[in-house]
Design a protein around this motif. Structure first.
Motif, mmCIF file in Angstrom:
data_model
loop_
_atom_site.group_PDB
_atom_site.id
_atom_site.type_symbol
_atom_site.label_atom_id
_atom_site.label_comp_id
_atom_site.label_asym_id
_atom_site.label_seq_id
_atom_site.Cartn_x
_atom_site.Cartn_y
_atom_site.Cartn_z
ATOM 1 N N GLN A 1 0.842 -1.194 0.000
ATOM 2 C CA GLN A 1 0.000 0.000 0.000
ATOM 3 C C GLN A 1 0.879 1.245 0.000
ATOM 4 O OE1 GLN A 1 -2.630 0.170 3.384
ATOM 5 N NE2 GLN A 1 -3.733 1.973 2.641
ATOM 6 N N GLN A 2 0.505 2.244 -0.803
ATOM 7 C CA GLN A 2 1.263 3.485 -0.855
ATOM 8 C C GLN A 2 0.576 4.577 -0.037
ATOM 9 O OE1 GLN A 2 2.501 4.764 -4.746
ATOM 10 N NE2 GLN A 2 3.815 2.975 -5.037
ATOM 11 N N LEU A 3 1.385 5.331 0.689
ATOM 12 C CA LEU A 3 0.894 6.374 1.578
ATOM 13 C C LEU A 3 1.657 7.666 1.326
ATOM 14 C CD1 LEU A 3 0.983 4.281 4.893
ATOM 15 C CD2 LEU A 3 -0.994 4.608 3.392
ATOM 16 N N THR A 4 1.029 8.784 1.658
ATOM 17 C CA THR A 4 1.691 10.084 1.599
ATOM 18 C C THR A 4 2.164 10.462 2.998
ATOM 19 O OG1 THR A 4 0.331 10.829 -0.250
ATOM 20 C CG2 THR A 4 1.412 12.535 1.056
ATOM 21 N N LEU A 5 3.373 10.946 3.088
ATOM 22 C CA LEU A 5 3.941 11.484 4.322
ATOM 23 C C LEU A 5 4.019 12.998 4.191
ATOM 24 C CD1 LEU A 5 5.688 11.570 6.963
ATOM 25 C CD2 LEU A 5 7.666 11.102 5.501
ATOM 26 N N THR B 1 6.125 10.090 -0.951
ATOM 27 C CA THR B 1 5.327 8.867 -1.067
ATOM 28 C C THR B 1 6.144 7.699 -0.553
ATOM 29 O OG1 THR B 1 4.175 9.722 -3.006
ATOM 30 C CG2 THR B 1 4.073 7.347 -2.628
ATOM 31 N N VAL B 2 5.521 6.876 0.293
ATOM 32 C CA VAL B 2 6.173 5.681 0.822
ATOM 33 C C VAL B 2 5.297 4.474 0.530
ATOM 34 C CG1 VAL B 2 7.269 7.027 2.655
ATOM 35 C CG2 VAL B 2 5.112 5.844 3.119
ATOM 36 N N GLN B 3 5.898 3.303 0.685
ATOM 37 C CA GLN B 3 5.170 2.053 0.485
ATOM 38 C C GLN B 3 5.318 1.181 1.716
ATOM 39 O OE1 GLN B 3 5.026 0.007 -3.462
ATOM 40 N NE2 GLN B 3 6.219 -1.565 -2.414
ATOM 41 N N VAL B 4 4.214 0.553 2.122
ATOM 42 C CA VAL B 4 4.243 -0.341 3.273
ATOM 43 C C VAL B 4 5.037 -1.587 2.910
ATOM 44 C CG1 VAL B 4 2.877 -1.723 4.879
ATOM 45 C CG2 VAL B 4 2.035 0.518 4.125
ATOM 46 N N GLN C 1 6.142 -3.725 5.661
ATOM 47 C CA GLN C 1 5.987 -4.669 6.768
ATOM 48 C C GLN C 1 4.804 -4.258 7.623
ATOM 49 O OE1 GLN C 1 8.706 -4.532 10.322
ATOM 50 N NE2 GLN C 1 9.432 -6.485 9.470
ATOM 51 N N VAL C 2 3.965 -5.217 7.985
ATOM 52 C CA VAL C 2 2.821 -4.963 8.864
ATOM 53 C C VAL C 2 3.004 -5.796 10.129
ATOM 54 C CG1 VAL C 2 0.312 -5.066 9.119
ATOM 55 C CG2 VAL C 2 1.313 -4.543 6.883
ATOM 56 N N ALA C 3 3.188 -5.124 11.262
ATOM 57 C CA ALA C 3 3.303 -5.781 12.562
ATOM 58 C C ALA C 3 2.053 -5.490 13.375
ATOM 59 C CB ALA C 3 4.556 -5.302 13.277
ATOM 60 N N ALA C 4 2.010 -6.029 14.590
ATOM 61 C CA ALA C 4 0.793 -5.944 15.397
ATOM 62 C C ALA C 4 0.342 -4.512 15.648
ATOM 63 C CB ALA C 4 1.010 -6.660 16.723
ATOM 64 N N ALA C 5 1.274 -3.600 15.896
ATOM 65 C CA ALA C 5 0.904 -2.220 16.206
ATOM 66 C C ALA C 5 1.677 -1.198 15.390
ATOM 67 C CB ALA C 5 1.113 -1.949 17.691
ATOM 68 N N THR C 6 2.533 -1.671 14.470
ATOM 69 C CA THR C 6 3.370 -0.764 13.677
ATOM 70 C C THR C 6 3.371 -1.154 12.215
ATOM 71 O OG1 THR C 6 5.372 -2.089 14.042
ATOM 72 C CG2 THR C 6 4.899 -0.325 15.641
ATOM 73 N N LEU C 7 3.817 -0.209 11.399
ATOM 74 C CA LEU C 7 4.067 -0.460 9.983
ATOM 75 C C LEU C 7 5.511 -0.101 9.681
ATOM 76 C CD1 LEU C 7 1.049 1.226 8.111
ATOM 77 C CD2 LEU C 7 1.320 -1.194 8.698
ATOM 78 N N GLY C 8 6.162 -0.900 8.850
ATOM 79 C CA GLY C 8 7.450 -0.529 8.293
ATOM 80 C C GLY C 8 7.220 0.023 6.904
ATOM 81 N N VAL C 9 7.673 1.258 6.645
ATOM 82 C CA VAL C 9 7.453 1.881 5.341
ATOM 83 C C VAL C 9 8.791 2.274 4.741
ATOM 84 C CG1 VAL C 9 5.182 2.734 6.042
ATOM 85 C CG2 VAL C 9 7.179 4.218 6.288
ATOM 86 N N ARG C 10 8.811 2.363 3.411
ATOM 87 C CA ARG C 10 10.033 2.672 2.680
ATOM 88 C C ARG C 10 9.723 3.674 1.575
ATOM 89 N NH1 ARG C 10 11.347 -2.252 1.800
ATOM 90 N NH2 ARG C 10 13.130 -2.487 3.213
ATOM 91 N N GLY C 11 10.648 4.593 1.306
ATOM 92 C CA GLY C 11 10.443 5.640 0.324
ATOM 93 C C GLY C 11 10.223 5.141 -1.089
ATOM 94 N N VAL C 12 9.351 5.849 -1.814
ATOM 95 C CA VAL C 12 9.060 5.550 -3.220
ATOM 96 C C VAL C 12 9.303 6.781 -4.092
ATOM 97 C CG1 VAL C 12 7.231 4.945 -4.869
ATOM 98 C CG2 VAL C 12 7.381 3.749 -2.673
ATOM 99 N N ALA C 13 8.771 7.936 -3.683
ATOM 100 C CA ALA C 13 8.869 9.148 -4.502
ATOM 101 C C ALA C 13 8.937 10.371 -3.590
ATOM 102 C CB ALA C 13 7.664 9.249 -5.453
#
Length: 250
Positions: free
Chosen positions: A149-153, A174-177, A179-191
């Motif tokens: 999933q892509q998100l805006t920061l 723009t970042v992309q998810v 990793q999905v953990a129980a209470a956190t997300l790991g996101v990484r840069g896209v644009a």
């Protein structure tokens, strides 16, 4: 890994003394937010934060408007002299700037009154001293995010981890998810680039799905490697605390 506000507080002290630290662009390798967009994005300025030795310093965080009188940010932005997260009356003067993408352009200014800490992750919500009108708040996501999933920061943080300073301009990326953990997300840069990432003073910055004049909040900034980087950044999921948020904000 460094908690964004911990890094910002220490380096801001070294840099300037401090509310007048030199400006820098926000969100490493991000881009300017056009005027009139993301009015919900909040710049938090804290003053007279206590240290164990009795001295004080200034710092900053990012955040977002989630109701007329409520903002959301990172829990670690509000703490005691020993950096233990605190709830209750705001522990030090904290002002909030909303409704502008440039600090030199008039926006809406409010003060934080009361802080509430989430137990599940690094999230705090806080009441303001007056309602904010004319700005559409972010809605709080209630669905489990998905890998890819892509998100805006959008944040008011620094361009670099070297001698960082709070920004005078709101930046986005723009970042992309990843990793999905129980209470956190790991996101990484896209644009704009793969190294677009949160930086010092971005603690609490919203990650959201934009839509219309507002959007849907998915997570908030917590911690990550020195910016800019192309590694996973740790953010706190809002869906796991959505009921708790609603119990306060109504």
């Amino acid at each position: 890994m460094r908690v964004r506000a911990v890094l910002s507080a220490a380096l801001m002290t070294l840099a300037a003394g401090l509310a007048t630290a030199a400006p820098a662009s926000a969100v490493a390798n991000g881009s300017d937010v056009p005027a009139g967009q993301f009015g919900f994005a909040a710049k938090l300025t804290m003053t007279n934060i206590p240290r164990p030795d009795g001295s004080k310093y200034n710092s900053a965080c990012s955040g977002a408007l989630i109701a007329a009188k409520w903002i959301i940010t990172a829990g670690h932005c509000f703490h005691d002299a020993n950096r233990n997260r605190v709830s209750g009356p705001v522990p030090y003067p904290t002002s909030v700037l909303l409704g502008t993408v440039n600090q030199s352009t008039p926006g809406v200014v409010r003060n934080v009154v009361t802080v509430y800490q989430a137990s599940a992750n690094d999230i705090a919500i806080a009441t303001l001293d007056a309602d904010v009108t004319g700005i559409t708040p972010l809605t709080v996501n209630r669905v489990t995010p998905s890998v890819g999933q892509q998100l805006t920061l959008a944040g008011w943080g620094s361009l670099t981890a070297t001698n960082p300073a709070p920004s005078t301009k709101l930046q986005q990326g723009t970042v992309q998810v990843g990793q999905v953990a129980a209470a956190t997300l790991g996101v990484r840069g896209v644009a704009p680039t793969s190294t677009t990432s949160a930086c010092a003073y971005d603690s609490g910055a919203p990650y959201f799905v934009a839509g219309g004049s507002g959007g849907q909040l998915v997570s908030v900034e917590s911690t990550g490697p020195d910016c800019p980087h192309n590694q996973l950044e740790t953010t706190s999921r809002v869906d796991v605390v959505a009921d708790w948020i609603a119990s306060h904000t109504g």
